[in-house]
Enzyme design. Sequence first.
Site, PDB file in Angstrom:
ATOM      1  N   ALA A  90       0.858  -1.193   0.000  1.00 53.50           N
ATOM      2  CA  ALA A  90       0.000   0.000   0.000  1.00 53.50           C
ATOM      3  C   ALA A  90       0.884   1.229   0.000  1.00 53.50           C
ATOM      4  CB  ALA A  90      -0.883   0.018   1.255  1.00 53.50           C
ATOM      5  N   ASP A 131      -7.391   0.523  10.457  1.00 49.66           N
ATOM      6  CA  ASP A 131      -8.302   1.160  11.419  1.00 49.66           C
ATOM      7  C   ASP A 131      -8.622   2.608  11.012  1.00 49.66           C
ATOM      8  OD1 ASP A 131      -5.583   1.702  11.828  1.00 49.66           O
ATOM      9  OD2 ASP A 131      -5.841   2.189  13.944  1.00 49.66           O
ATOM     10  N   TYR A 158      -5.539   8.998   3.065  1.00 53.87           N
ATOM     11  CA  TYR A 158      -5.115   7.601   3.238  1.00 53.87           C
ATOM     12  C   TYR A 158      -6.315   6.711   3.561  1.00 53.87           C
ATOM     13  CZ  TYR A 158      -3.235   3.518   5.684  1.00 53.87           C
ATOM     14  OH  TYR A 158      -2.976   2.227   6.112  1.00 53.87           O
TER      15      TYR A 158
HETATM   16  N1  LIG Z   1       2.163   0.469   9.545  1.00 58.08           N
HETATM   17  C1  LIG Z   1       1.039   0.550  10.262  1.00 58.08           C
HETATM   18  O1  LIG Z   1       1.035   0.924  11.457  1.00 58.08           O
HETATM   19  C2  LIG Z   1      -0.285   0.158   9.643  1.00 58.08           C
HETATM   20  C3  LIG Z   1      -1.469   0.346  10.364  1.00 58.08           C
HETATM   21  C4  LIG Z   1      -2.685  -0.058   9.795  1.00 58.08           C
HETATM   22  C5  LIG Z   1      -2.672  -0.660   8.536  1.00 58.08           C
HETATM   23  N2  LIG Z   1      -1.503  -0.814   7.854  1.00 58.08           N
HETATM   24  C6  LIG Z   1      -1.541  -1.480   6.529  1.00 58.08           C
HETATM   25  O2  LIG Z   1      -0.687  -2.618   6.641  1.00 58.08           O
HETATM   26  C7  LIG Z   1      -0.125  -2.925   5.364  1.00 58.08           C
HETATM   27  C8  LIG Z   1       1.346  -3.223   5.490  1.00 58.08           C
HETATM   28  O3  LIG Z   1       2.052  -2.150   6.060  1.00 58.08           O
HETATM   29  P1  LIG Z   1       3.638  -2.243   6.277  1.00 58.08           P
HETATM   30  O4  LIG Z   1       3.942  -1.461   7.500  1.00 58.08           O
HETATM   31  O5  LIG Z   1       4.099  -3.665   6.159  1.00 58.08           O
HETATM   32  O6  LIG Z   1       4.164  -1.436   4.987  1.00 58.08           O
HETATM   33  P2  LIG Z   1       5.639  -1.311   4.359  1.00 58.08           P
HETATM   34  O7  LIG Z   1       6.693  -1.856   5.254  1.00 58.08           O
HETATM   35  O8  LIG Z   1       5.773   0.104   3.901  1.00 58.08           O
HETATM   36  O9  LIG Z   1       5.540  -2.261   3.072  1.00 58.08           O
HETATM   37  C9  LIG Z   1       4.706  -1.949   1.993  1.00 58.08           C
HETATM   38  C10 LIG Z   1       5.149  -2.736   0.787  1.00 58.08           C
HETATM   39  O10 LIG Z   1       4.311  -2.360  -0.326  1.00 58.08           O
HETATM   40  C11 LIG Z   1       5.153  -2.133  -1.475  1.00 58.08           C
HETATM   41  N3  LIG Z   1       4.464  -1.219  -2.373  1.00 58.08           N
HETATM   42  C12 LIG Z   1       4.195   0.087  -2.169  1.00 58.08           C
HETATM   43  N4  LIG Z   1       3.547   0.595  -3.241  1.00 58.08           N
HETATM   44  C13 LIG Z   1       3.391  -0.421  -4.132  1.00 58.08           C
HETATM   45  C14 LIG Z   1       2.796  -0.521  -5.413  1.00 58.08           C
HETATM   46  N5  LIG Z   1       2.271   0.534  -6.023  1.00 58.08           N
HETATM   47  N6  LIG Z   1       2.804  -1.729  -6.050  1.00 58.08           N
HETATM   48  C15 LIG Z   1       3.387  -2.809  -5.460  1.00 58.08           C
HETATM   49  N7  LIG Z   1       3.977  -2.763  -4.245  1.00 58.08           N
HETATM   50  C16 LIG Z   1       3.982  -1.586  -3.588  1.00 58.08           C
HETATM   51  C17 LIG Z   1       6.413  -1.550  -0.864  1.00 58.08           C
HETATM   52  O11 LIG Z   1       7.495  -1.600  -1.778  1.00 58.08           O
HETATM   53  P3  LIG Z   1       8.544  -0.359  -1.898  1.00 58.08           P
HETATM   54  O12 LIG Z   1       8.860   0.072  -0.494  1.00 58.08           O
HETATM   55  O13 LIG Z   1       9.697  -0.928  -2.631  1.00 58.08           O
HETATM   56  O14 LIG Z   1       7.817   0.716  -2.658  1.00 58.08           O
HETATM   57  C18 LIG Z   1       6.588  -2.460   0.344  1.00 58.08           C
HETATM   58  O15 LIG Z   1       7.173  -3.676  -0.043  1.00 58.08           O
HETATM   59  C19 LIG Z   1      -0.542  -1.783   4.435  1.00 58.08           C
HETATM   60  O16 LIG Z   1      -1.653  -2.227   3.674  1.00 58.08           O
HETATM   61  C20 LIG Z   1      -0.994  -0.669   5.377  1.00 58.08           C
HETATM   62  O17 LIG Z   1      -1.996   0.139   4.779  1.00 58.08           O
HETATM   63  C21 LIG Z   1      -0.317  -0.432   8.376  1.00 58.08           C
END
Ligand SMILES: NC(=O)c1ccc[n+]([C@@H]2O[C@H](COP(=O)([O-])OP(=O)(O)OC[C@H]3O[C@@H](n4cnc5c(N)ncnc54)[C@H](OP(=O)(O)O)[C@@H]3O)[C@@H](O)[C@H]2O)c1
Length: 287
Positions: free
Chosen positions: A60, A102, A125
């Site tokens: 995302a 959330d 977002y």
């Molecule tokens: N972090 C939080 O506290 C939180 C809270 C609630 C929900 N979430 C949700 O949880 C999920 C995972 O979060 P995370 O913390 O694991 O995120 P993360 O560490 O930033 O990882 C996101 C991954 O998505 C890839 N990505 C981004 N844009 C893309 C695109 N257009 N096409 C294909 N791949 C893409 C990134 O690759 P690159 O980095 O190489 O671009 C990265 O591998 C997300 O859906 C987020 O909305 C997160």
Amino acid sequence: MKIAVIGANGQLGHDVARAFTSYGDEVIPLTHSDIELSDMDSVSKCLQPLHADVVVNTAAMHHVENCEREPQKAFAVNGLGVWNLAKVMRDMRGVLVHVSTDYVFDGAKSSPYSETDSPNPLNAYGNTKLAGEYFVRSTVEKHFVLRVSAIYGKNPCRAKGGLNFIELMLRIAKERGEVKVVDSEFVTPTSTAAIARQMIALSRCDDYGLYHCTAEGSCSWHEFAREIFDFTSTKVHLKVAAPNDFPAKVPRPKYSVLENCGLKARGLNTFRPWQQSVREYLSSPSN
Ligand SMILES: NC(=O)c1ccc[n+]([C@@H]2O[C@H](COP(=O)([O-])OP(=O)(O)OC[C@H]3O[C@@H](n4cnc5c(N)ncnc54)[C@H](OP(=O)(O)O)[C@@H]3O)[C@@H](O)[C@H]2O)c1
């Protein structure tokens, strides 16, 4: 089973890929260089030849300030990108596990949100992620849309460039001996390892739908920090941050605690109290 994980080098994707592998499944880890969600051609060319039983999408654009600055780009990934994914999954007739947030809620409640509460996102977002949820739910028959909250894992979050909340607290405590944290925002800290465990359980059943997927209980960010310092016996002055110590650039829900009503109703909930997961994280070695 054959499981494709999109975002496999991200904070959550890394632990999801590892958990399914440990469970004995064949995992195909996909990174941004393998698949571009906002490009339909890329999504179908990457996924169709794989014949995966389950595709897990953890990818995302989720840096809240960046999404607010570039809403078109955020929608291209979190909304239309997820629509691309949904259409390919519909044609492949596979199971799609899609991760949401959330932040689809406005935080006006003061008791935990269930899946039947109406979303009302406060920022770009949250709106784009909600659009993604609807695209999945209306397009893919075999879907699990999982709303997670305040996640932390051993693999750094790529969008936020480095330290999760736990590591940040420990770093600041070590460097400054004093930490200020807000006590007026409430979440449920949830470990990526626990979410991955829940995904494995869901991938073995056909109770498709929308699920809240967080650890049990809730806390303010201040209480979260207290738990970290107490468990690690860190000597630090933990203070309550004043409302204008960290002025928010983008509106965010002040209360985004989720209740896993759907999982519990079906006897599928694998989550433990949030404190237990924090201790498990702090006791386990780094990657
Ligand atoms: N972090 C939080 O506290 C939180 C809270 C609630 C929900 N979430 C949700 O949880 C999920 C995972 O979060 P995370 O913390 O694991 O995120 P993360 O560490 O930033 O990882 C996101 C991954 O998505 C890839 N990505 C981004 N844009 C893309 C695109 N257009 N096409 C294909 N791949 C893409 C990134 O690759 P690159 O980095 O190489 O671009 C990265 O591998 C997300 O859906 C987020 O909305 C997160």
